[in-house]
Scaffold this active site. Structure first.
Site, PDB file in Angstrom:
ATOM      1  N   GLU A   1      -3.513   9.068   7.906  1.00 58.76           N
ATOM      2  CA  GLU A   1      -2.220   9.040   8.011  1.00 58.76           C
ATOM      3  C   GLU A   1      -1.536   9.851   9.236  1.00 58.76           C
ATOM      4  O   GLU A   1      -0.467   9.598   9.968  1.00 58.76           O
ATOM      5  CB  GLU A   1      -1.446   9.617   6.721  1.00 58.76           C
ATOM      6  CG  GLU A   1      -1.695   8.794   5.591  1.00 58.76           C
ATOM      7  CD  GLU A   1      -0.666   7.408   5.376  1.00 58.76           C
ATOM      8  OE1 GLU A   1      -0.064   7.353   6.456  1.00 58.76           O
ATOM      9  OE2 GLU A   1      -1.213   6.676   4.769  1.00 58.76           O
TER      10      GLU A   1
ATOM     11  N   HIS B   1      -7.730   3.332   3.290  1.00 63.76           N
ATOM     12  CA  HIS B   1      -7.505   3.936   4.561  1.00 63.76           C
ATOM     13  C   HIS B   1      -8.916   4.212   4.967  1.00 63.76           C
ATOM     14  O   HIS B   1      -9.151   4.495   6.428  1.00 63.76           O
ATOM     15  CB  HIS B   1      -6.838   5.316   4.242  1.00 63.76           C
ATOM     16  CG  HIS B   1      -5.502   5.481   3.967  1.00 63.76           C
ATOM     17  ND1 HIS B   1      -4.837   4.734   2.751  1.00 63.76           N
ATOM     18  CD2 HIS B   1      -4.354   5.961   4.399  1.00 63.76           C
ATOM     19  CE1 HIS B   1      -3.474   5.039   2.759  1.00 63.76           C
ATOM     20  NE2 HIS B   1      -3.105   5.630   3.795  1.00 63.76           N
TER      21      HIS B   1
ATOM     22  N   CYS C   1     -11.106   3.251  -1.018  1.00 62.15           N
ATOM     23  CA  CYS C   1      -9.605   3.451  -0.450  1.00 62.15           C
ATOM     24  C   CYS C   1      -9.288   2.695   0.822  1.00 62.15           C
ATOM     25  O   CYS C   1     -10.222   2.657   2.009  1.00 62.15           O
ATOM     26  CB  CYS C   1      -9.470   5.031   0.040  1.00 62.15           C
ATOM     27  SG  CYS C   1      -7.857   5.170   0.516  1.00 62.15           S
TER      28      CYS C   1
ATOM     29  N   ASP D   1       0.797  -1.215   0.072  1.00 60.72           N
ATOM     30  CA  ASP D   1      -0.100  -0.016   0.079  1.00 60.72           C
ATOM     31  C   ASP D   1       0.850   1.167  -0.129  1.00 60.72           C
ATOM     32  O   ASP D   1       1.990   0.957   0.403  1.00 60.72           O
ATOM     33  CB  ASP D   1      -0.900   0.014   1.273  1.00 60.72           C
ATOM     34  CG  ASP D   1      -1.922   1.200   1.251  1.00 60.72           C
ATOM     35  OD1 ASP D   1      -2.501   1.147   0.135  1.00 60.72           O
ATOM     36  OD2 ASP D   1      -1.883   1.874   2.148  1.00 60.72           O
ATOM     37  N   SER D   2       0.154   2.269  -0.275  1.00 63.28           N
ATOM     38  CA  SER D   2       1.091   3.641  -0.397  1.00 63.28           C
ATOM     39  C   SER D   2       1.184   4.087   1.170  1.00 63.28           C
ATOM     40  O   SER D   2       2.327   4.872   1.377  1.00 63.28           O
ATOM     41  CB  SER D   2       0.264   4.838  -0.976  1.00 63.28           C
ATOM     42  OG  SER D   2      -1.210   4.745  -0.250  1.00 63.28           O
TER      43      SER D   2
ATOM     44  N   CYS E   1      -4.052  -0.874  -2.369  1.00 64.83           N
ATOM     45  CA  CYS E   1      -4.413   0.393  -2.575  1.00 64.83           C
ATOM     46  C   CYS E   1      -5.039   0.545  -3.811  1.00 64.83           C
ATOM     47  O   CYS E   1      -4.733   0.103  -4.978  1.00 64.83           O
ATOM     48  CB  CYS E   1      -2.901   1.083  -3.005  1.00 64.83           C
ATOM     49  SG  CYS E   1      -2.833   2.672  -3.156  1.00 64.83           S
ATOM     50  N   ASN E   2      -6.124   1.322  -3.657  1.00 67.53           N
ATOM     51  CA  ASN E   2      -7.107   1.838  -4.693  1.00 67.53           C
ATOM     52  C   ASN E   2      -6.541   2.389  -5.761  1.00 67.53           C
ATOM     53  O   ASN E   2      -6.632   2.281  -7.116  1.00 67.53           O
ATOM     54  CB  ASN E   2      -8.370   2.063  -4.428  1.00 67.53           C
ATOM     55  CG  ASN E   2      -9.129   1.303  -3.356  1.00 67.53           C
ATOM     56  OD1 ASN E   2     -10.002   0.677  -3.942  1.00 67.53           O
ATOM     57  ND2 ASN E   2      -8.784   1.122  -2.382  1.00 67.53           N
TER      58      ASN E   2
END
Length: 281
Positions: free
Chosen positions: A151, A185, A183, A10-11, A73-74
């Site tokens: 984040e 997240h 997403c 993932d990012s 990660c979308n």
């Protein structure tokens, strides 16, 4: 049987929701997770850059010997899924298709909302896949600040609720009965999103559905870990501070993530952590 780890990318920290779901469904499997925190968030970045960043990290996972890649990660899935499946010999699972299938089977009135990063929404990936079903009307909304909140470890503040009210107002006005959290997240903000959308709107998150796809792929390809396997979970980050990734992971997920190491992937030039990651069971 294959005891090599599952590689999850993932990012940043959002993909930990997918890692957690995979671990819950397949507790005997080892996991190698990389968060590209040096270049997070991916959402606002040009698609070409996202593609390059993602392939660099996936190359690193394959070089470390994973038996499967999970693009958690979308934005990255929308940017380079086809490239990844052509580039690697190991199976590749992503997060968009599982969520789309669930949304199609969940909606009652045929009005489906999708929220995601600017990159995911502008790619049209969800809109295109959902649009195959002619009975559906799709409403998409970019929610870029949601990733920033997660984040930063901020998931329940009045500011989160205020921003959620602003982003989600058009979807409420559109009378969607199903909302795709596009997403990884966003599940960390599920409380605020659910509160704003109301109890009659079903939220679809890709983490558990992606884990089911991982299970199906492993079984069909005879890649499940053997009964005597000793599962190990290793977490890596490309950002400058492994401690910061660890702090945030603890805040979001409790003590499941107990150690993180810095890694160099592709063009990233970072000092490695002085202490190697402990192999976790």
């Amino acid at each position: 049987m294959n005891d090599a780890p599952i590689g999850i990318f993932d990012s940043g920290v959002g993909g930990l929701t997918v890692a957690r779901a995979v671990s819950a469904l397949l507790p005997q499997e080892s996991i190698l997770y990389i968060g590209d925190t040096a270049r997070s968030p991916y959402g606002p970045k040009p698609i070409a850059d996202v593609r390059r960043y993602a392939l660099e990290v996936l190359d690193d996972l394959v070089a470390q010997g994973v038996k499967m890649l999970v693009i958690a990660c979308n934005t990255a899935s929308a940017a380079m899924l086809r490239d990844a499946r052509e580039r690697y010999d190991v199976p590749v699972v992503e997060v968009i298709n599982p969520a789309v299938r669930t949304a199609m089977s969940t909606t009652r009135n045929g009005r489906v909302g999708v929220i995601g990063t600017a990159g995911t929404i502008s790619s049209g990936a969800y809109q295109d896949m959902l649009g195959v079903n002619e009975r559906l009307t799709v409403f998409a909304q970019a929610c870029p600040r949601f990733v920033e909140f997660v984040e930063a470890g901020v998931t329940g503040s009045p500011e989160v609720l205020a921003v959620a009210e602003e982003y989600l107002a058009p979807l409420r006005a559109a009378d969607v009965d199903t909302l795709v959290l596009g997403c990884t997240h966003y599940p960390f903000l599920e409380g605020a999103i659910s509160y704003v959308m109301g109890p009659d709107v079903s939220l679809v998150s890709s983490d558990s559905e992606t884990a089911k796809d991982v299970y199906r792929q492993l079984v069909s390809r005879d890649l499940l870990a053997g009964p005597a396997a000793e599962p190990r979970h290793v977490y890596e980050a490309t950002g400058a501070s492994a401690d910061e990734f660890l702090r945030l992971a603890h805040r979001l997920m409790g003590r499941e993530v107990t150690d993180v190491r810095l890694v160099q992937t592709g063009a990233i030039d970072l000092p490695r952590a002085s202490n190697p990651a402990r192999r976790l069971g």
